[in-house]
Design an enzyme around this catalytic site. Sequence first.
Site, PDB file in Angstrom:
ATOM      1  N   ASP A  63       1.027  -1.255   0.001  1.00  0.00           N
ATOM      2  CA  ASP A  63       0.210  -0.024   0.015  1.00  0.00           C
ATOM      3  C   ASP A  63       1.066   1.198   0.082  1.00  0.00           C
ATOM      4  OD1 ASP A  63      -1.660   2.253   0.644  1.00  0.00           O
ATOM      5  OD2 ASP A  63      -2.591   1.167   2.196  1.00  0.00           O
ATOM      6  N   ASN A  90       2.711   4.202 -12.263  1.00  0.00           N
ATOM      7  CA  ASN A  90       1.043   3.907 -12.603  1.00  0.00           C
ATOM      8  C   ASN A  90       0.288   4.059 -11.594  1.00  0.00           C
ATOM      9  OD1 ASN A  90      -0.735   3.185 -14.718  1.00  0.00           O
ATOM     10  ND2 ASN A  90      -0.763   1.566 -13.298  1.00  0.00           N
ATOM     11  N   TYR A 154      -8.127  15.123  -8.273  1.00  0.00           N
ATOM     12  CA  TYR A 154      -7.254  14.236  -9.436  1.00  0.00           C
ATOM     13  C   TYR A 154      -6.275  15.129 -10.176  1.00  0.00           C
ATOM     14  CZ  TYR A 154      -6.691  10.709 -12.818  1.00  0.00           C
ATOM     15  OH  TYR A 154      -6.261   9.701 -13.567  1.00  0.00           O
ATOM     16  N   LYS A 158      -2.467  15.130 -10.683  1.00  0.00           N
ATOM     17  CA  LYS A 158      -1.747  14.600 -11.841  1.00  0.00           C
ATOM     18  C   LYS A 158      -1.146  15.961 -12.628  1.00  0.00           C
ATOM     19  CE  LYS A 158      -3.058  10.322 -12.111  1.00  0.00           C
ATOM     20  NZ  LYS A 158      -2.015   9.441 -12.195  1.00  0.00           N
TER      21      LYS A 158
END
Length: 252
Positions: A63, A90, A154, A158
Site C-alpha cells: 500500500d 502508474n 485528481y 496529476k
Amino acid sequence: MARLEGKIALVTGASSGIGETTARVFAREGATVVLVARREARLVKVRDEIAAAGGKADYVVADLTGPCACDRVIDTVIERFGRIDVLVNNAGIPDKHMPTTRTTDELWNQVVAVDLTSVFRLCRAALKHMEAQSSGSIINISSIGARGLAGAAYSSAKAGVIALTRNIAIQFAGKGIRCNATLPGPTPTELNTPEALATFDPQMPGITARHFDLSVPEATTGDQAAAILFFASDESKAITGQCLTVDHGATL
C-alpha cells in the site's frame, strides 16, 4: 526485438489496467518486471502468466500510502536484483470527478497521497540508486485530467506529477537519468467501468466533457503501454522532461 533486454523494471498498479498491460509488454521485451500493487492474488496471477509466456517477473505487495512503503519497495528490488533501471509510477485512484466545492478533506488527502505523494516517494528512493549507477528511466503516469478535465483532487495531483517529472528531468539532465510522463486519455480499465462511473459526481463529468472530442476512439491499455515502453527503452535516450498525451487527439 527485445528493447528492454536485461533491464530491471518496477511497475506500480500492476495488478490490472494500464499497469498490468505495461508489465506484460515489458516482460515480452526482455525486462525482469517487478509488479507492485495491493492485491496479492492478482499479482500472483499476472506473475505466473508472464512466466508461462516465457517472461521474468516478481512482485511486491504494498500500500504505497504508508510512510515507509515506497522506500521498502525500492529496497526490496535492490535486495533481489541489485539495481533498478526503469520505474513506472502508474498506481492511482480516481476522485469520481468531484468538483472543488464537493471535495472533502478526506478525499483530497486520499487522492493526493496515492496519485502524487507516492510518486514523489518512489522517485526519491529510486533516484538514489539510479544516480549511483548513472542510468535509469522514470515514467510517471499523469492524465489529461491534469488540464482540469477531472475532479479537483485528481486534476491537482496529476498536474503535480507533471511538475515533479520536469523537476527531476532538470536535475538529472545529461547524467544518464531520464524522467518523462504520459497523459492517458479515456482508457477502459476497472476505474471507469459503467458501475464505477455510476458513482461519479452527477454534474462534473458533463462539464468536463464539453472540452474534448468524444467522437474519437478510446485508447486501449495497449496504446498506453506502447507509449510507456518508448520512454523506458533506449529509443528515447535523448528525451527527458516531456509529456506525451495518448488520447487519439481528444484534447487537441
